[in-house]
Every structure is written in structure tokens, then in C-alpha cells.
Scaffold this motif. Structure first.
Motif, PDB file in Angstrom:
ATOM      1  N   THR A  48      18.177  37.193  -2.552  1.00 55.44           N
ATOM      2  CA  THR A  48      17.391  37.146  -1.437  1.00 55.44           C
ATOM      3  C   THR A  48      17.644  38.085  -0.382  1.00 55.44           C
ATOM      4  O   THR A  48      18.534  38.771  -0.516  1.00 55.44           O
TER       5      THR A  48
ATOM      6  N   TRP B 203      15.199  28.070 -13.177  1.00 59.61           N
ATOM      7  CA  TRP B 203      14.166  29.423 -12.628  1.00 59.61           C
ATOM      8  C   TRP B 203      14.050  30.374 -13.915  1.00 59.61           C
ATOM      9  O   TRP B 203      14.023  31.722 -13.440  1.00 59.61           O
TER      10      TRP B 203
ATOM     11  N   GLU C 240      18.810  37.454   2.577  1.00 58.95           N
ATOM     12  CA  GLU C 240      19.922  37.213   3.226  1.00 58.95           C
ATOM     13  C   GLU C 240      21.142  37.859   2.426  1.00 58.95           C
ATOM     14  O   GLU C 240      21.836  38.452   3.039  1.00 58.95           O
TER      15      GLU C 240
ATOM     16  N   GLY D 214      21.276  29.276  -6.729  1.00 56.98           N
ATOM     17  CA  GLY D 214      21.454  30.521  -7.306  1.00 56.98           C
ATOM     18  C   GLY D 214      22.106  31.997  -6.507  1.00 56.98           C
ATOM     19  O   GLY D 214      22.539  32.809  -7.010  1.00 56.98           O
ATOM     20  N   SER D 215      22.041  31.597  -5.293  1.00 52.18           N
ATOM     21  CA  SER D 215      22.543  32.686  -4.321  1.00 52.18           C
ATOM     22  C   SER D 215      24.241  33.036  -5.106  1.00 52.18           C
ATOM     23  O   SER D 215      24.623  34.293  -4.496  1.00 52.18           O
TER      24      SER D 215
ATOM     25  N   THR E 251      20.836  31.785 -13.302  1.00 53.83           N
ATOM     26  CA  THR E 251      20.742  30.836 -12.094  1.00 53.83           C
ATOM     27  C   THR E 251      20.880  29.506 -12.607  1.00 53.83           C
ATOM     28  O   THR E 251      20.496  29.069 -13.566  1.00 53.83           O
TER      29      THR E 251
END
Ligand SMILES: Cc1cc2nc3c(=O)[nH]c(=O)nc-3n(C[C@H](O)[C@H](O)[C@H](O)COP(=O)(O)OP(=O)(O)OC[C@H]3O[C@@H](n4cnc5c(N)ncnc54)[C@H](O)[C@@H]3O)c2cc1C
Length: 389
Positions: free
Chosen positions: A371, A168, A373, A143-144, A138
Motif C-alpha cells: 500500500t 485476494w 503506507e 496482507g501488509s 496474502t
């Protein structure tokens, strides 16, 4: 966390659904949690203290990289690994996270993508807990979307020179070695970086209200120079880190059900012992409805985890199936923890009970390793063939 079986265990006997060998791993992890983790966890969470000395004890118990075959690892089944994650997360998500980061992410990357020499150099010591690893994917800017990573490894003669920032990253200030992913001229590559290499700097993120008995950090790389032998020999492209993430997400699907079970057990106990209006609160249909719903979702989540374990053990588990497990089980664990909190009333927000700690931790688990999502979009793409990220 109790070692004795609760009414939940009586109604839903998981031991009947797994092999005696796999169940023995679960019992050993429960016992480990009871003796080594549980006595300290509330204070450690409060004091933001990571109990570093536990790592070698986890290694002695065989829990680190336990589902890797050879190289000093236990070679246990994927189901056994899941059952260990479940047992450790009954105490705290931070300890299951450590086992995931060390076993599935750092050791998993070396086992999957490393050369024979790299496996022999690192895996036995990591399995024993003598060498602690971290996994750095990340970056601060979102990070996504790992494809947008800007950390870059430039070729310089026979060396690589790395610059960039990672955020993170679990255990990075304590780790002896970092598995770090960087963009190169020909795609994303992984590097095995001893953390005492000049140019490596890690700083702990100290203001967390979740995962407080665990450590996450920001890493800065400044002209960090590595020989080519530090490159994970067989990894090229995002498949490298994604393979490790799938493995860790699998463990999460089991682990969070451990946190959920801890909350459910506490809620049942409180429902039968707490008297309001002259009778146990569990005598009220509204309370029983909550408990029944929690039990139903716990049992469904466990059956899903068991199903994933069965598929994994015959090498038929797909990343999309793991997304179903991660998305559903984290979501339901959060819901179970929240309902348990309400059954505990005001006391539920104190550290007299583990529930609020689990709730806070589960918010991290909902975010890392994809996540809600992102897993929803993975499944949407699987169904329609259309990426909508
Ligand atoms: C406790 C903890 C431990 C961690 N450990 C590690 C570790 O060891 N190693 C590591 O590499 N990383 C680690 N992470 C990082 C973690 O994987 C990221 O936080 C996560 O991937 C989300 O990235 P982000 O925080 O930058 O959120 P962002 O990517 O900024 O996302 C913010 C929000 O936007 C949503 N979003 C983003 N894109 C879309 C889209 N296309 N459609 C709809 N919604 C979208 C997200 O779902 C989220 O709700 C850890 C994180 C935490 C909190």
C-alpha cells in the motif's frame, strides 16, 4: 485508448527515449489492446467477466514472462516489459495485472528460485499461455505483514502437508498452478502446487467494485500433500516472495501511467469538443490548469518509469527505487484520473468514458503490491535506518 498519437504524445515523445526494439514491443501491445481487449472491456467490467481465451493470445504475442531469458520466454529488456505494461493498462488495469501475475510473480518465482527441472517443466508452457499461474502470499489477517503468515507446511516423511488460507489471490479459480508461500519450521518456503491437487480449494471474491474484468479469490488448503520436488528449490525466507514483488511493482510503475494517459487523452479531447457557456470548456483557464497539471505529473511519472527501466536493464535497480516508482506513479495516476473525471462532468461517471473504470481499478493497484503506507515506510526506513512498520 487511441492508436493514433494524441497531443500528449506530440508534446512528450517517449519513442525518442527508448530503442526501436523496445518501442516495437509497445506498439505491438497497443495494437493487441486495440483489437483484442478494447472492444469488450466496458461490457466485461460491467458483467464481471474475465475473458479467459485472451490468455493464450497474450502468450502467442510473447507478452507472458517476456523479460525472462530462455525457457521459451522472449528475453526482452525490462524497459520493453514496462512499455507493454503501459500499453495494456491504457485499456484496463486488470489485463496488466494478469501479465504481472503470470510473468513477474508466478513465472518470476520459478525463474528466480526454481530448480532447472522446475523451470523446464513450467516456464515454456506458461510463456505460451497454456498454463495459467497464480501467486499466493496474502492472508486474510493483514496482507501488509507477510511475516505474520500462518499458512504452514509441515514435513511428513519426504512429503509436505499444507494447511491455511490465502486471500485476494489473482486468478486462483482459473489457474492451473499456484506459487504458494507457507511458513515452515525453518522459515518461509515457496511451493509449486497444481491446482487439481486434493486439498486445494479456491473461491472467487464476487462483490468487487474494482478490477471487475479480472478475478481474485480466497484459497483454502486442507491437508494438501506435496512431494519435496514441488518446493521451490532455492527459496528460503521472505526474500523469496519479495524478489517477485519487486519485479511486479516495477511493472506497476509503468502500467499505471498507461491508465493515466488514457484519462488524460480523454480529458483533452473532451476539453476541446464540449461547449458550455458558448465555448469549449478547454477555453477556460481553470480547465487548462487541470490539464497542464495532469500533463506535468504524467510526464514526470513516465520519466521516473524510464529511469527505473534503464537501471533495471543494467541490473542496478534497488527495491527502494521501485518503491519510489510504485508510490509516486500510482498516487499521481489516481490524481490524474480524478481530475479527468471532473473535466468530463456528469458524463464522467458513466461507462461512455473509461475514466471511472480506471479510477476504480487504481484503488486496487494502490492497495496491492504494498500500500501507499507500506512504500512510505520502506522509504522512511531507507532514509533513517529505522523500521517504523
Ligand atoms: C485486486 C487485488 C488483487 C490482489 N492480488 C493478489 C495476489 O495475486 N496475490 C497476493 O498474494 N495478494 C494479492 N492481493 C493482496 C494485496 O497485496 C493486499 O490486499 C495488500 O497487501 C494489503 O493487505 P490487506 O488488504 O490485508 O490490508 P491490511 O494489511 O489490513 O492494511 C489495511 C490498511 O492499514 C495500513 N497499514 C497496515 N500496516 C500499517 C503500518 N504498520 N503503518 C501504517 N499503516 C499500515 C495499510 O497501508 C492499509 O491502508 C491483491 C489485492 C487486491 C485488492
Amino acid at each position: 485508448m487511441t492508436l493514433n498519437s494524441s497531443s500528449v504524445d506530440r508534446i512528450f515523445d517517449v519513442s525518442a527515449l527508448v530503442s526501436a526494439e523496445d518501442w516495437a514491443w509497445h506498439q505491438r501491445a497497443l495494437d493487441f489492446g486495440h483489437h483484442h481487449l478494447h472492444p469488450h472491456i466496458d461490457n466485461d467490467f460491467d458483467a464481471k467477466h474475465f475473458r479467459h481465451e485472451i490468455v493464450s493470445q497474450l502468450g502467442k504475442s510473447g507478452f507472458l514472462g517476456m523479460h525472462i531469458a530462455g525457457y521459451g520466454c522472449a528475453g526482452a529488456s525490462a524497459t520493453a516489459y514496462g512499455l507493454v505494461c503501459h500499453a495494456l493498462e491504457q485499456v484496463d488495469s486488470g489485463w496488466r495485472t494478469l501479465v504481472s501475475v503470470q510473468g513477474s510473480l508466478a513465472m518470476g518465482a520459478i525463474a528466480h528460485w526454481g530448480s532447472e527441472a522446475q523451470k523446464e517443466e513450467w516456464l515454456p508452457r506458461m510463456a505460451r499461455g497454456e498454463v495459467l499461474g497464480c501467486f499466493a502470499l496474502t492472508e486474510p489477517e493483514g496482507g501488509s505483514d507477510p511475516a505474520a503468515m500462518t499458512t504452514f507446511a509441515r514435513r511428513d516423511g519426504s512429503d509436505w502437508v499444507l494447511n491455511g488460507t490465502k486471500r485476494w489471490i489473482g486468478l486462483a479459480t482459473l489457474a492451473d498452478v499456484a506459487i504458494l508461500w507457507a511458513q515452515t519450521d525453518d522459515g518461509v518456503r515457496g511451493f509449486i502446487i497444481p491446482t487439481d491437487t486434493p486439498g486445494f480449494h479456491a473461491a472467487e471474491i464476487t462483490n468487487k467494485l474494482s478490477m471487475r474484468a479480472s478475478v481474485q479469490c480466497e484459497i483454502t488448503l486442507t491437508d494438501l500433500r506435496l512431494p519435496d520436488s514441488a518446493r521451490l528449490e532455492n527459496a528460503l525466507g521472505l526474500r523469496g516472495p519479495f524478489t517477485c514483488l519487486t519485479e511486479a511493482r516495477y511493472g506497476i510503475a509503468w502500467g499505471v501511467m498507461g491508465a493515466a494517459k488514457s484519462c488524460l487523452d480523454v480529458a483533452v479531447e473532451r476539453a476541446t469538443s464540449r461547449e458550455v457557456f458558448g465555448r469549449p470548456i478547454g477555453a477556460n483557464q481553470l480547465i487548462q490548469a487541470k490539464l497542464a497539471n495532469m500533463l506535468v505529473e504524467y510526464q514526470k511519472g513516465m520519466l521516473l518509469a524510464l529511469h527505473l527501466g534503464t537501471l533495471h536493464d543494467v541490473n542496478e535497480l534497488t527495491p527502494a527505487q521501485v518503491s519510489i516508482g510504485k508510490l509516486n506513479n500510482v498516487r499521481e495516476a489516481i490524481s490524474i484520473a480524478s481530475q479527468a473525471r471532473s473535466i468530463l462532468g456528469g458524463d464522467g461517471i458513466t461507462s461512455d468514458f473509461p475514466v471511472m473504470r480506471h479510477m476504480a481499478n487504481l484503488e486496487s493497484v494502490r492497495t496491492y503490491e504494498g500500500t501507499d503506507e507500506i512504500h512510505t515506510l520502506i522509504l522512511g526506513r531507507e532514509l533513517t535506518g529505522i523500521p517504523a512498520f
